[in-house]
Design an enzyme around this catalytic site. Structure first.
Site, PDB file in Angstrom:
ATOM      1  N   ALA A   1       4.515  -4.886   1.167  1.00  0.00           N
ATOM      2  CA  ALA A   1       3.555  -5.994   1.525  1.00  0.00           C
ATOM      3  C   ALA A   1       1.893  -5.412   1.410  1.00  0.00           C
ATOM      4  O   ALA A   1       1.215  -5.518   2.357  1.00  0.00           O
ATOM      5  CB  ALA A   1       3.760  -6.479   2.880  1.00  0.00           C
ATOM      6  N   LEU A   2       1.783  -4.904   0.166  1.00  0.00           N
ATOM      7  CA  LEU A   2       0.445  -4.089  -0.016  1.00  0.00           C
ATOM      8  C   LEU A   2      -0.757  -5.108   0.191  1.00  0.00           C
ATOM      9  O   LEU A   2      -0.514  -6.250  -0.550  1.00  0.00           O
ATOM     10  CB  LEU A   2       0.702  -3.340  -1.286  1.00  0.00           C
ATOM     11  CG  LEU A   2       1.798  -2.698  -1.481  1.00  0.00           C
ATOM     12  CD1 LEU A   2       1.664  -1.776  -2.738  1.00  0.00           C
ATOM     13  CD2 LEU A   2       2.017  -1.448  -0.328  1.00  0.00           C
ATOM     14  N   HIS A   3      -1.727  -4.613   0.569  1.00  0.00           N
ATOM     15  CA  HIS A   3      -3.176  -5.387   0.571  1.00  0.00           C
ATOM     16  C   HIS A   3      -4.206  -4.263   0.322  1.00  0.00           C
ATOM     17  O   HIS A   3      -3.895  -3.300   0.063  1.00  0.00           O
ATOM     18  CB  HIS A   3      -3.239  -5.808   1.876  1.00  0.00           C
ATOM     19  CG  HIS A   3      -3.021  -5.065   3.285  1.00  0.00           C
ATOM     20  ND1 HIS A   3      -3.798  -4.127   3.357  1.00  0.00           N
ATOM     21  CD2 HIS A   3      -2.299  -4.844   4.215  1.00  0.00           C
ATOM     22  CE1 HIS A   3      -3.515  -3.253   4.325  1.00  0.00           C
ATOM     23  NE2 HIS A   3      -2.205  -3.888   4.800  1.00  0.00           N
TER      24      HIS A   3
ATOM     25  N   HIS B   1      -3.967  -0.786   1.554  1.00  0.00           N
ATOM     26  CA  HIS B   1      -3.089   0.339   1.005  1.00  0.00           C
ATOM     27  C   HIS B   1      -3.809   0.624  -0.357  1.00  0.00           C
ATOM     28  O   HIS B   1      -3.676   1.789  -0.572  1.00  0.00           O
ATOM     29  CB  HIS B   1      -1.800  -0.408   0.469  1.00  0.00           C
ATOM     30  CG  HIS B   1      -1.019  -0.904   1.719  1.00  0.00           C
ATOM     31  ND1 HIS B   1      -0.653  -2.346   2.271  1.00  0.00           N
ATOM     32  CD2 HIS B   1      -0.544  -0.200   2.546  1.00  0.00           C
ATOM     33  CE1 HIS B   1      -0.037  -2.109   3.084  1.00  0.00           C
ATOM     34  NE2 HIS B   1       0.205  -0.964   3.538  1.00  0.00           N
TER      35      HIS B   1
ATOM     36  N   GLN C   1      12.106   2.471  12.683  1.00  0.00           N
ATOM     37  CA  GLN C   1      11.200   2.354  13.455  1.00  0.00           C
ATOM     38  C   GLN C   1      10.854   1.019  14.241  1.00  0.00           C
ATOM     39  O   GLN C   1       9.877   0.823  14.763  1.00  0.00           O
ATOM     40  CB  GLN C   1       9.736   2.680  12.700  1.00  0.00           C
ATOM     41  CG  GLN C   1       9.424   1.909  11.420  1.00  0.00           C
ATOM     42  CD  GLN C   1       8.478   2.416  10.630  1.00  0.00           C
ATOM     43  OE1 GLN C   1       8.686   3.313   9.639  1.00  0.00           O
ATOM     44  NE2 GLN C   1       6.918   2.048  10.966  1.00  0.00           N
TER      45      GLN C   1
ATOM     46  N   LYS D   1      -5.812   2.664  10.790  1.00  0.00           N
ATOM     47  CA  LYS D   1      -5.542   1.239  11.769  1.00  0.00           C
ATOM     48  C   LYS D   1      -4.423   1.829  12.835  1.00  0.00           C
ATOM     49  O   LYS D   1      -4.302   1.240  13.780  1.00  0.00           O
ATOM     50  CB  LYS D   1      -5.163  -0.059  10.850  1.00  0.00           C
ATOM     51  CG  LYS D   1      -5.053  -1.025  11.522  1.00  0.00           C
ATOM     52  CD  LYS D   1      -4.918  -2.327  11.070  1.00  0.00           C
ATOM     53  CE  LYS D   1      -3.449  -2.831  10.454  1.00  0.00           C
ATOM     54  NZ  LYS D   1      -2.296  -2.713  11.709  1.00  0.00           N
TER      55      LYS D   1
ATOM     56  N   GLN E   1      -0.190   6.638  14.979  1.00  0.00           N
ATOM     57  CA  GLN E   1       0.944   7.098  14.035  1.00  0.00           C
ATOM     58  C   GLN E   1       0.424   8.382  13.316  1.00  0.00           C
ATOM     59  O   GLN E   1       1.270   9.276  13.092  1.00  0.00           O
ATOM     60  CB  GLN E   1       1.132   5.944  12.965  1.00  0.00           C
ATOM     61  CG  GLN E   1       1.933   6.219  11.671  1.00  0.00           C
ATOM     62  CD  GLN E   1       2.406   5.141  10.968  1.00  0.00           C
ATOM     63  OE1 GLN E   1       3.348   4.378  11.371  1.00  0.00           O
ATOM     64  NE2 GLN E   1       1.579   4.655   9.813  1.00  0.00           N
TER      65      GLN E   1
END
Ligand code: PAF
Length: 282
Positions: A32-34, A37, A61, A152, A156
């Site tokens: 679901a690349l934007h 990425h 996860q 973001k 993580q």
């Protein structure tokens, strides 16, 4: 651009390059690349000779099975974007390839430090064990010199750095700046789920963070938090999980303005979609 689904096929392609001392970068994604990425791919290209992007929606996860089910998977669109960005290899394994015993869980638990249980760790129990489990598997499959992640997901990146330290892996972890829409909304694969109304309401998150960043040297942290939380709580359709000003190393809340690497972090449910965002303050 070569696309592979198995670890052995990927390694056959990469090993001659690695033997010839090419520097290999990995950009792990769940697809679901934007543009966020793509910015990771661009930065990776500046650091390395070869860029591998992995697309794998990692079941371990997800704490909510509904969230896993509705995670967007626009594969053709993703491949087109990576091709246009000049990515060299795409690794798109099946769940069985990464977890041969699936759905029987594998034994995995490592010490990620106390920060694992704060913030996202409190709301998504076990999330970072799942993230570090798959990132370790991806690192073992690709054997990269360097890997790129978006800021973001600040916590993580911290957890992945701790995992790399835990296993003594010789892999450099690079945190890349958040990419925002023109109006300030942090880009996220989850934004696709926002209705037009949610989309407008969601802006309060980046606005509250920006307020804190703009006034960090003028107001106390308590005053900043009070105002930021009020802004969010006054917005219809937005349910705040947390807003904190924290030490970027420990993620513990801080009121000490001298702490280097101070960061404001927020998580909230906007309509049905849970969003996170953050801003470095010094
Ligand atoms: O940030 C993500 O997209 C995922 O958490 C990651 C790092 C690819 C692991 O599944």
């Amino acid at each position: 651009m070569e696309i592979t689904n198995t670890i052995s096929a990927l390694q056959m392609l990469l090993s001659p390059l690695q033997k010839a001392k090419s520097k290999v970068a990995l950009v792990p994604t769940m697809g679901a690349l934007h543009k966020g990425h793509l910015s990771l791919i661009k930065i990776a290209q500046q650091y390395a000779d070869v860029v591998v992007c992995s697309i794998f929606v990692n079941p371990t996860q997800f704490t909510d099975p509904k969230d896993l089910e509705k995670y967007p998977r626009p594969l053709e669109h993703d491949i087109k974007m990576l091709q246009e960005a000049g990515c060299n290899f795409v690794f798109m394994p099946t769940v069985k390839e990464m977890y041969p015993t699936f759905p029987t869980p594998e034994d995995w638990h490592i010490d990620l430090g106390a920060a694992e249980f704060l913030l996202e760790g409190e709301f998504r129990k076990g999330h970072y064990q799942g993230v570090t489990q798959i990132v370790k598997k991806l690192f073992d499959a690709v054997n990269p010199d360097i890997a790129f992640f978006g800021q973001k997901d600040f916590q993580q990146v911290l957890m992945i750095k701790n995992m790399v330290k835990h296993f003594n892996m010789p892999i450099e972890i690079v945190s890349c700046p958040i990419i925002r829409e023109n109006d300030g909304l942090a880009m996220s694969s989850r934004n696709i789920h926002l209705s037009q109304n949610d989309r407008e309401n969601a802006l309060v998150l980046s606005k509250a963070l920006q307020f804190v960043a703009d006034n960090f040297n003028k107001l106390s942290n308590d005053e900043l938090l009070g105002k930021a939380k009020l802004m969010i709580n006054e917005t219809n359709g937005v349910e705040l999980d947390y807003f904190t000003i924290a030490d970027g190393e420990t993620l513990l809340a801080t009121t000490n303005k001298e702490v280097k690497n101070t960061i404001a972090l927020v998580a909230a449910k906007v309509g049905e979609t849970r969003l996170i965002d953050n801003m470095l303050l010094n």
